[in-house]
Design an enzyme around this catalytic site. Structure first.
Site, mmCIF file in Angstrom:
data_model
loop_
_atom_site.group_PDB
_atom_site.id
_atom_site.type_symbol
_atom_site.label_atom_id
_atom_site.label_comp_id
_atom_site.label_asym_id
_atom_site.label_seq_id
_atom_site.Cartn_x
_atom_site.Cartn_y
_atom_site.Cartn_z
ATOM 1 N N ASP A 70 0.803 -1.225 0.000
ATOM 2 C CA ASP A 70 0.000 0.000 0.000
ATOM 3 C C ASP A 70 0.834 1.272 0.000
ATOM 4 O O ASP A 70 0.335 2.339 0.324
ATOM 5 C CB ASP A 70 -0.938 0.001 1.209
ATOM 6 C CG ASP A 70 -0.178 0.063 2.520
ATOM 7 O OD1 ASP A 70 1.019 -0.267 2.540
ATOM 8 O OD2 ASP A 70 -0.796 0.462 3.527
ATOM 9 N N LYS B 238 4.835 2.547 15.681
ATOM 10 C CA LYS B 238 3.914 3.641 16.054
ATOM 11 C C LYS B 238 4.106 4.135 17.489
ATOM 12 O O LYS B 238 3.194 4.044 18.327
ATOM 13 C CB LYS B 238 2.467 3.204 15.816
ATOM 14 C CG LYS B 238 2.254 2.746 14.374
ATOM 15 C CD LYS B 238 0.821 2.652 13.956
ATOM 16 C CE LYS B 238 0.695 2.272 12.499
ATOM 17 N NZ LYS B 238 0.936 0.878 12.162
ATOM 18 N N ASP C 3 2.977 6.910 1.851
ATOM 19 C CA ASP C 3 1.978 5.974 2.334
ATOM 20 C C ASP C 3 0.668 6.674 1.996
ATOM 21 O O ASP C 3 0.391 7.742 2.528
ATOM 22 C CB ASP C 3 2.150 5.818 3.842
ATOM 23 C CG ASP C 3 1.045 5.002 4.466
ATOM 24 O OD1 ASP C 3 -0.036 4.906 3.876
ATOM 25 O OD2 ASP C 3 1.270 4.474 5.560
HETATM 26 N N1 GDD Z 1 -2.074 -10.681 3.521
HETATM 27 C C1 GDD Z 1 -2.179 -9.780 4.492
HETATM 28 N N2 GDD Z 1 -2.838 -10.132 5.633
HETATM 29 N N3 GDD Z 1 -1.679 -8.534 4.321
HETATM 30 C C2 GDD Z 1 -1.825 -7.639 5.326
HETATM 31 C C3 GDD Z 1 -2.492 -7.955 6.535
HETATM 32 C C4 GDD Z 1 -3.033 -9.285 6.686
HETATM 33 O O1 GDD Z 1 -3.614 -9.651 7.710
HETATM 34 N N4 GDD Z 1 -2.478 -6.857 7.335
HETATM 35 C C5 GDD Z 1 -1.826 -5.904 6.656
HETATM 36 N N5 GDD Z 1 -1.434 -6.365 5.448
HETATM 37 C C6 GDD Z 1 -0.691 -5.608 4.420
HETATM 38 C C7 GDD Z 1 -1.389 -4.294 4.089
HETATM 39 O O2 GDD Z 1 -2.246 -4.461 2.957
HETATM 40 C C8 GDD Z 1 -0.231 -3.370 3.785
HETATM 41 O O3 GDD Z 1 0.152 -3.447 2.413
HETATM 42 C C9 GDD Z 1 0.911 -3.909 4.639
HETATM 43 O O4 GDD Z 1 0.536 -5.238 4.986
HETATM 44 C C10 GDD Z 1 1.151 -3.068 5.910
HETATM 45 O O5 GDD Z 1 -0.001 -3.093 6.718
HETATM 46 P P1 GDD Z 1 -0.769 -1.774 7.169
HETATM 47 O O6 GDD Z 1 -1.963 -2.188 7.935
HETATM 48 O O7 GDD Z 1 -0.990 -0.866 6.012
HETATM 49 O O8 GDD Z 1 0.269 -1.152 8.193
HETATM 50 P P2 GDD Z 1 0.558 0.390 8.510
HETATM 51 O O9 GDD Z 1 0.432 1.229 7.307
HETATM 52 O O10 GDD Z 1 -0.233 0.767 9.699
HETATM 53 O O11 GDD Z 1 2.122 0.323 8.948
HETATM 54 C C11 GDD Z 1 3.063 -0.357 8.134
HETATM 55 O O12 GDD Z 1 3.519 0.475 7.080
HETATM 56 C C12 GDD Z 1 4.269 1.640 7.471
HETATM 57 C C13 GDD Z 1 4.716 2.360 6.213
HETATM 58 O O13 GDD Z 1 3.624 2.771 5.482
HETATM 59 C C14 GDD Z 1 4.236 -0.799 9.027
HETATM 60 O O14 GDD Z 1 5.041 -1.654 8.272
HETATM 61 C C15 GDD Z 1 5.039 0.405 9.524
HETATM 62 O O15 GDD Z 1 6.163 -0.026 10.272
HETATM 63 C C16 GDD Z 1 5.493 1.242 8.323
HETATM 64 O O16 GDD Z 1 6.211 2.405 8.764
HETATM 65 MG MG MG Z 2 -0.272 1.006 5.436
#
Ligand code: GDD
Ligand code: MG
Length: 362
Positions: free
Chosen positions: A109, A160, A219
């Site tokens: 994403d 976070k 992001d």
């Molecule tokens: N298959 C699968 N299953 N994918 C998942 C799942 C799940 O249960 N949960 C999350 N994802 C995928 C999301 O689609 C996304 O592409 C990625 O894993 C990260 O999950 P997010 O839920 O978007 O996390 P975030 O945005 O709060 O935080 C993450 O991204 C940040 C950067 O944008 C973390 O990796 C942070 O450490 C990072 O800084």
């Molecule tokens: Mg994300």
């Protein structure tokens, strides 16, 4: 080299547009985010990508038929109703991934102009189990934050952190090189968070490294970020946009129009406006700083400023849509309505009264 793309999460902050599509399918300058990722993988000689999805995202991704740019795609599904988090899908795809070489893992994403080859090269020089691409931001609290030593080893990784406790401004950009040893760190058959469970342990073991990069990174989690990355990527296009009916229309660059767009006379489009495929714009319409998804129509004398409009929406005549508004797919807005600021409208709603304060119309 193989890559695993995490693509099974839900983009809750981009509602209502994320009710009907995963973030990987959000168009960025008229190209789904995932297509940008495939293109970057191909450019970096990555031949195979595993998409870690759930049933719903798999279904939607398959419907979109995104050009794969020569990258072979395999799907790896989370069990129905049991999301595996960010780490579980890596463990689940163990058999599909390499056991003798490192592989890439990408948050699906994010838009990250990372040179994958470079991070792999840097990773080779370290005794790492994981190397994380890091990006500097002003406010790290929405992200995973890394504290580095002088050799770019990550001493501490905190997901976070509350504002005063963030150990640095270097955040996890969601691009990792992982070594097969990682499988030992991820328990099987349950949801695992790489960021909350695996990375902190690796940091303690001295096996986690960071690589700073300063390319374009976004992001697209918040509507403002989504508009901003579209705006930024429009810049280089500048005046190249062709539009056959241009004489009757004022186009203020930069703009991007997909195929089969039609614009009525005396309309003023741009700057920073993206019109998706088959968008129909009436006469005397003003649109600026906005993204309009495909198959939407906008009636005569309407104005849209700083908004995102989903696909297949039907905006009537003399409608005014203000900054920060998000209109869901297939919404119908009647003639003469006004949506002031930061109004979100759920998919397929019909709007027959103006909304003058920030509100979510469900
Ligand atoms: N298959 C699968 N299953 N994918 C998942 C799942 C799940 O249960 N949960 C999350 N994802 C995928 C999301 O689609 C996304 O592409 C990625 O894993 C990260 O999950 P997010 O839920 O978007 O996390 P975030 O945005 O709060 O935080 C993450 O991204 C940040 C950067 O944008 C973390 O990796 C942070 O450490 C990072 O800084
Ligand atoms: Mg994300």
């Amino acid at each position: 080299m193989k890559a695993l793309i995490l693509a099974g999460g839900f983009g809750t902050r981009l509602r209502p547009l994320s009710c009907t599509r995963p973030k990987t399918l959000f168009p960025i300058v008229n190209k789904p985010l995932l297509q940008w990722t495939f293109e970057r993988l191909a450019k970096n000689d990555v031949t195979d990508a595993i998409l870690a999805v759930n049933h719903q995202t798999e279904f939607l991704l398959k419907q979109y038929r995104i050009p794969r740019c020569g990258v072979r795609i395999t799907y790896s599904r989370d069990p129905p109703g049991k999301p595996l988090g960010t780490g579980g899908p890596v463990k689940k795809a163990e058999k599909l991934l390499d056991h003798d070489f490192p592989f890439l893992v990408l948050n699906g994403d994010i838009f990250a102009d990372v040179n994958y080859k470079e991070i792999v090269k840097i990773d080779k020089k370290k005794k790492a189990v994981a190397t994380i691409a890091l990006h500097r931001v002003e406010d790290p609290t929405r992200y995973g934050v890394a504290e580095l030593d002088e050799n770019n080893r990550i001493r501490r990784f905190v997901e976070k952190p509350p504002s005063e406790t963030a150990p640095s401004n270097f955040i996890n950009a969601g691009v990792y090189v992982l070594h097969p040893e990682i499988f030992k760190y991820i328990p099987e058959n349950r949801a695992v968070s790489l960021e909350r469970e695996v990375f902190p342990t690796l940091a303690e073991d001295g096996k986690l490294y960071g690589h700073m990069f300063d390319g374009l990174w976004s992001d697209i989690g918040e509507p403002e970020d989504y508009l901003e990355i579209n705006k930024t990527l429009l810049n280089p296009f500048d005046t190249s946009q062709k539009f056959e009916e241009r004489k009757k229309v004022e186009v203020k660059n930069p703009v991007a129009f997909d195929k089969e767009v039609s614009i009525g006379e005396k309309s003023v489009i741009g700057p920073y406006t993206i019109l998706g495929r088959h968008v129909i714009v009436g006469k005397n319409v003003h649109i600026r700083d906005s993204v309009i998804f495909q198959n939407t129509s906008i009636g005569d004398s309407s104005s849209i400023n700083g908004a995102v409009i989903g696909e297949g929406a039907n905006i009537g005549k003399e409608v005014k849509i203000g900054k920060g508004c998000i209109v869901g797919d297939h919404v119908k807005i009647k003639d003469g309505m006004a949506l002031a600021k930061k109004v979100s409208i759920c998919p397929a709603k019909e709007i027959s009264e103006s909304v003058l304060t920030p509100e979510n119309i469900i």
